[in-house]
Design an enzyme around this catalytic site. Structure first.
Site, PDB file in Angstrom:
ATOM      1  CD  GLU A 217      -3.158   5.565   6.675  1.00 43.55           C
ATOM      2  OE1 GLU A 217      -3.142   5.597   5.442  1.00 43.55           O
ATOM      3  OE2 GLU A 217      -2.228   5.085   7.362  1.00 43.55           O
TER       4      GLU A 217
ATOM      5  CG  HIS B  79      -6.026   1.852   5.200  1.00 42.55           C
ATOM      6  ND1 HIS B  79      -5.596   2.794   6.104  1.00 42.55           N
ATOM      7  CD2 HIS B  79      -4.971   1.013   4.998  1.00 42.55           C
ATOM      8  CE1 HIS B  79      -4.324   2.539   6.412  1.00 42.55           C
ATOM      9  NE2 HIS B  79      -3.925   1.466   5.752  1.00 42.55           N
TER      10      HIS B  79
ATOM     11  CG  ASN C  75      -1.802   1.198   1.322  1.00 45.70           C
ATOM     12  OD1 ASN C  75      -1.921   1.946   0.351  1.00 45.70           O
ATOM     13  ND2 ASN C  75      -2.433   1.424   2.459  1.00 45.70           N
ATOM     14  CD1 TRP C  76       3.815   1.228  -2.633  1.00 42.55           C
ATOM     15  CD2 TRP C  76       3.505   2.057  -4.703  1.00 42.55           C
ATOM     16  NE1 TRP C  76       4.558   0.480  -3.498  1.00 42.55           N
ATOM     17  CE2 TRP C  76       4.393   0.956  -4.773  1.00 42.55           C
ATOM     18  CE3 TRP C  76       3.175   2.730  -5.873  1.00 42.55           C
ATOM     19  CZ2 TRP C  76       4.951   0.530  -5.981  1.00 42.55           C
ATOM     20  CZ3 TRP C  76       3.723   2.298  -7.080  1.00 42.55           C
ATOM     21  CH2 TRP C  76       4.602   1.230  -7.124  1.00 42.55           C
ATOM     22  CE  LYS C  77      -0.071   3.481   4.709  1.00 41.89           C
ATOM     23  NZ  LYS C  77      -0.149   3.643   6.135  1.00 41.89           N
TER      24      LYS C  77
ATOM     25  CB  SER D  42       4.633  -1.854  12.288  1.00 47.10           C
ATOM     26  OG  SER D  42       4.211  -0.531  12.536  1.00 47.10           O
TER      27      SER D  42
ATOM     28  N   GLY E  24       2.756  -1.123   4.452  1.00 46.04           N
ATOM     29  CA  GLY E  24       2.758   0.286   4.048  1.00 46.04           C
ATOM     30  C   GLY E  24       4.196   0.757   3.905  1.00 46.04           C
ATOM     31  N   GLY E  25       4.743   1.320   4.976  1.00 48.36           N
ATOM     32  CA  GLY E  25       6.087   1.910   4.959  1.00 48.36           C
ATOM     33  C   GLY E  25       7.149   1.000   4.357  1.00 48.36           C
TER      34      GLY E  25
ATOM     35  CD  GLU F 243      -3.928  -2.759   7.328  1.00 50.98           C
ATOM     36  OE1 GLU F 243      -2.822  -3.050   6.905  1.00 50.98           O
ATOM     37  OE2 GLU F 243      -4.481  -1.675   7.086  1.00 50.98           O
TER      38      GLU F 243
ATOM     39  N   GLY G 286       2.039   2.087  10.965  1.00 57.27           N
ATOM     40  CA  GLY G 286       3.051   3.143  10.898  1.00 57.27           C
ATOM     41  C   GLY G 286       3.709   3.466  12.230  1.00 57.27           C
TER      42      GLY G 286
HETATM   43  C1  PEP Z   1      -1.058   0.167   6.095  1.00 59.75           C
HETATM   44  O1  PEP Z   1      -1.009   1.246   5.560  1.00 59.75           O
HETATM   45  O2  PEP Z   1      -2.054  -0.545   5.946  1.00 59.75           O
HETATM   46  C2  PEP Z   1       0.072  -0.282   6.893  1.00 59.75           C
HETATM   47  C3  PEP Z   1      -0.001  -1.466   7.408  1.00 59.75           C
HETATM   48  O3  PEP Z   1       1.112   0.574   7.034  1.00 59.75           O
HETATM   49  P1  PEP Z   1       2.506   0.253   7.775  1.00 59.75           P
HETATM   50  O4  PEP Z   1       3.019  -1.036   7.218  1.00 59.75           O
HETATM   51  O5  PEP Z   1       3.381   1.416   7.460  1.00 59.75           O
HETATM   52  O6  PEP Z   1       2.216   0.117   9.239  1.00 59.75           O
END
Ligand code: PEP
Length: 270
Positions: free
Chosen positions: A104, A102, A12-14, A227, A248-249, A182, A188
C-alpha cells in the site's frame, strides 16, 4: 531461517483503531492469551503512529508479551519533512519493529525500491527491526515474474549483491530483519497462493540471500502475508520456511488474531 525460529505473528491494523478501541483489544488479549502461546510465539502489533506511545504504555501496564511495530517511517533521521515521522521518534514511542515497503505504501504513496532501501538502512542503523515487505502484482504473477520481482525487491531493499556466485561477504547479518512475502493480489482479496507456492518463494528468497553471502544462521525470519485467516493459517505454518505471518483484516478482532496464533502454534508443534 530454520524451522526452529520463534514463530512471529504481526497484526497490521493499517488506518484502523482509535486508542480506546486499541485498549479494548489489549484487554481481550489479556483475558484470552494462553500461557503456551506467550512462551512459544512472538506477537507484534502495528497500530497507527498517533497511538503508538499510549499503546506501549498500556501493554506495559497490563504486562503483555507484545512488541510494537510502526507501519512506516521516514528515510531521514530528522529535519524539515512536514508530516513525517523518524525512526528515533518511533524508538522513543516504544517500537522495536517497523514495517517497510508494504504494497500500500509502494502503490498509493509511490515508494520505490530505492527509498525502501534507505528506510531499511536507517531503521537498522537506529536499532529498529525492519519488516521488509516484498511481493508481486497480479499482472507480474500472470507473466511468471514472481521470482524475478521478489529477488529484485530483496536485493535492492537489503542492498545485497546480485552476484549468483556466493560473494566473499559472508559477514552480512540479516538476523535483525524480518521479510514478509506479501503478493499484492492476495492482500485484502480473500485469495491466497497455495502453501507450496509460498514455500517456493521463501526458498527463492533464501537462495537469493545465500548467493549474496548470507550464512544460514544469519538469515532473517520469513513471514507470509495476504488474506491470512483461521482457515489457511495451519496449512501455511506447516511449511518449513514459513516462520510466521503478517495479518491485516483478520487481525482487527482480538479473538480472530488469537485463534490464528493458536492454530499457527499448533501447526509448528509448539
Ligand atoms: C497486509 O496488510 O499486509 C495484509 C496482509 O492484509 P490482509 O491480511 O487483510 O490481506
Amino acid at each position: 531461517m530454520s524451522v526452529m525460529a520463534t514463530p512471529c505473528f504481526v497484526a497490521n491494523w493499517k488506518m484502523n483503531k482509535t486508542l480506546s478501541e486499541a485498549c479494548d483489544y489489549l484487554a481481550h488479549l489479556q483475558q484470552g492469551l494462553k500461557q503456551e502461546a506467550c512462551k512459544a510465539l512472538e506477537m507484534i502489533l502495528a497500530p497507527s503512529y498517533v497511538i503508538l506511545a499510549a499503546v506501549a504504555e498500556q501493554i506495559r501496564q497490563l504486562s503483555l508479551p507484545i512488541a510494537l511495530a510502526a507501519q512506516n517511517l521516514h528515510h531521514k533521521t530528522g529535519g524539515a519533512y512536514t508530516g513525517e515521522v523518524s525512526g528515533t521518534m518511533l524508538r522513543e514511542a516504544g517500537c522495536r519493529y517497523v514495517i517497510i515497503g508494504h504494497s500500500e505504501r509502494r502503490v498509493y504513496f509511490g515508494e520505490t525500491d530505492a527509498i525502501i532501501a534507505e528506510k531499511v538502512a536507517v531503521a537498522r542503523g537506529l536499532g529498529l527491526v525492519p519488516i521488509l515487505c516484498v511481493g508481486e502484482s497480479a499482472e507480474e504473477r500472470e507473466n511468471h515474474k514472481t521470482e524475478l520481482v521478489v529477488r529484485r525487491q530483496l536485493q535492492v531493499g537489503l542492498e545485497l549483491s546480485n552476484s549468483e556466485s556466493a560473494s566473499s561477504r559472508s559477514d552480512i547479518n540479516l538476523s535483525d530483519c524480518l521479510i514478509a512475502y506479501e503478493p499484492v493480489w492476495a492482500i485484502g482479496s480473500g485469495k491466497t497462493p497455495t502453501s507450496a507456492e509460498v514455500e517456493q518463494v521463501h526458498c527463492t528468497m533464501i537462495s537469493c540471500m545465500k548467493s549474496a553471502g548470507v550464512l544460514e544462521e544469519r538469515m532473517p525470519r520469513l513471514l507470509y502475508g495476504g488474506s491470512v485467516d483461521e482457515k489457511n493459517i495451519a496449512t501455511l505454518m506447516k511449511e518449513p520456511h514459513v516462520d510466521g505471518v503478517l495479518a491485516g483484516g483478520a487481525s482487527l478482532a482480538a479473538e480472530r488474531f488469537m485463534t490464528i496464533m493458536e492454530l499457527g502454534r499448533r501447526a509448528k508443534n509448539l
